[in-house]
Motif scaffolding. Structure first.
Motif, short mmCIF file in Angstrom:
data_model
loop_
_atom_site.label_atom_id
_atom_site.label_comp_id
_atom_site.label_asym_id
_atom_site.label_seq_id
_atom_site.Cartn_x
_atom_site.Cartn_y
_atom_site.Cartn_z
N GLY A 58 85.34 18.11 32.47
CA GLY A 58 86.08 16.90 32.15
C GLY A 58 85.57 16.20 30.90
O GLY A 58 86.10 15.19 30.50
N GLY A 59 84.52 16.72 30.26
CA GLY A 59 84.02 16.11 29.05
C GLY A 59 82.91 15.11 29.30
O GLY A 59 82.32 14.60 28.38
N GLU A 60 82.62 14.79 30.53
CA GLU A 60 81.57 13.85 30.87
C GLU A 60 80.42 14.58 31.54
O GLU A 60 80.64 15.50 32.31
N PRO A 61 79.18 14.15 31.28
CA PRO A 61 78.06 14.79 31.97
C PRO A 61 78.13 14.48 33.46
O PRO A 61 78.63 13.44 33.87
N SER A 62 77.60 15.38 34.27
CA SER A 62 77.62 15.17 35.71
C SER A 62 76.71 14.01 36.09
O SER A 62 75.77 13.66 35.37
N ALA A 63 76.99 13.42 37.25
CA ALA A 63 76.18 12.32 37.75
C ALA A 63 74.74 12.76 37.95
O ALA A 63 73.80 12.00 37.67
N ALA A 64 74.53 13.99 38.39
CA ALA A 64 73.17 14.49 38.60
C ALA A 64 72.43 14.60 37.27
O ALA A 64 71.24 14.28 37.18
N ARG A 65 73.12 15.04 36.24
CA ARG A 65 72.50 15.17 34.91
C ARG A 65 72.15 13.80 34.34
O ARG A 65 71.07 13.61 33.77
N VAL A 66 73.04 12.83 34.53
CA VAL A 66 72.78 11.47 34.06
C VAL A 66 71.59 10.87 34.81
O VAL A 66 70.70 10.26 34.21
N GLU A 67 71.54 11.08 36.12
CA GLU A 67 70.43 10.55 36.93
C GLU A 67 69.11 11.20 36.52
O GLU A 67 68.08 10.53 36.41
N ALA A 68 69.12 12.49 36.27
CA ALA A 68 67.90 13.16 35.80
C ALA A 68 67.46 12.56 34.47
O ALA A 68 66.27 12.32 34.25
N GLY A 69 68.41 12.29 33.60
CA GLY A 69 68.10 11.68 32.31
C GLY A 69 67.58 10.27 32.44
O GLY A 69 66.68 9.86 31.71
N ARG A 70 68.12 9.52 33.40
CA ARG A 70 67.63 8.15 33.65
C ARG A 70 66.16 8.19 34.03
O ARG A 70 65.34 7.41 33.53
N LYS A 71 65.80 9.12 34.90
CA LYS A 71 64.40 9.24 35.33
C LYS A 71 63.51 9.67 34.17
O LYS A 71 62.41 9.16 33.99
N LEU A 72 63.98 10.62 33.38
CA LEU A 72 63.20 11.09 32.24
C LEU A 72 63.06 10.02 31.16
O LEU A 72 62.07 10.00 30.41
N PHE A 73 64.03 9.12 31.07
CA PHE A 73 63.99 8.07 30.06
C PHE A 73 62.76 7.18 30.24
O PHE A 73 62.32 6.52 29.28
N ALA A 74 62.16 7.19 31.42
CA ALA A 74 60.93 6.42 31.63
C ALA A 74 59.87 6.81 30.59
O ALA A 74 59.05 5.98 30.20
N ARG A 75 59.90 8.05 30.13
CA ARG A 75 58.96 8.51 29.09
C ARG A 75 59.23 7.83 27.75
O ARG A 75 58.36 7.76 26.89
N CYS A 76 60.45 7.37 27.57
CA CYS A 76 60.87 6.76 26.31
C CYS A 76 60.77 5.24 26.34
O CYS A 76 60.76 4.58 25.29
N ALA A 77 60.72 4.68 27.56
CA ALA A 77 60.85 3.24 27.75
C ALA A 77 59.68 2.43 27.21
O ALA A 77 59.80 1.22 27.04
#
Length: 141
Positions: free
Chosen positions: A28-47
């Protein structure tokens, strides 16, 4: 014939079966909810350096709301390195994931120093999360 041409173009662009081509989206052109959630958790490294969300501001690094589609080095109120300011790069899924993995290889002379040796998949997941962060930045602090 069209299918063969489309498949050939996909393969030529390197987009078939490679998880690391950033935020590789679902059909559908949008990343999956699981992929977004994984990225949210990984973003802690960037925060520690970057913020996103309604109250995001520039800290050690620029705020990242609406980063996709934005010209590199152009977030208001942040003091970028000359290399980023002079870059003609516009952030898309592919080049942002590459920058997350090795910023110096993408824009030599920039001041981002992230030494976490992230995989292509992890960088793509962060980009998928950032794609959901399209709100305006807060005013300068």
């Amino acid at each position: 014939m069209r299918l063969g041409l489309a498949l050939g173009m996909l393969l030529a662009l390197g987009g078939c079966g490679r998880t690391g081509d950033a935020a590789v989206a679902s059909a559908g052109g949008e990343p999956s909810a699981a992929r977004v959630e994984a990225g949210r958790k990984l973003f802690a490294r960037c925060a520690g350096c970057h913020e996103v969300g309604p109250n995001a501001g520039n800290i050690f690094g620029p705020q990242l709301n609406g980063v996709l589609g934005r010209k590199a080095g152009s977030a208001a109120g942040y003091s970028y390195s000359p290399a980023l300011k002079e870059s003609a790069l516009v952030w898309d899924e592919r080049n942002l994931a590459a920058f997350i993995r090795d910023s110096e290889a993408v824009i030599p002379g920039n001041k981002m120093r992230f030494m976490n040796f992230m995989s292509e998949q992890q960088a793509g997941e962060i980009v998928a999360f950032l794609a959901t962060q399209d709100g305006p930045a807060a005013t300068a602090r």
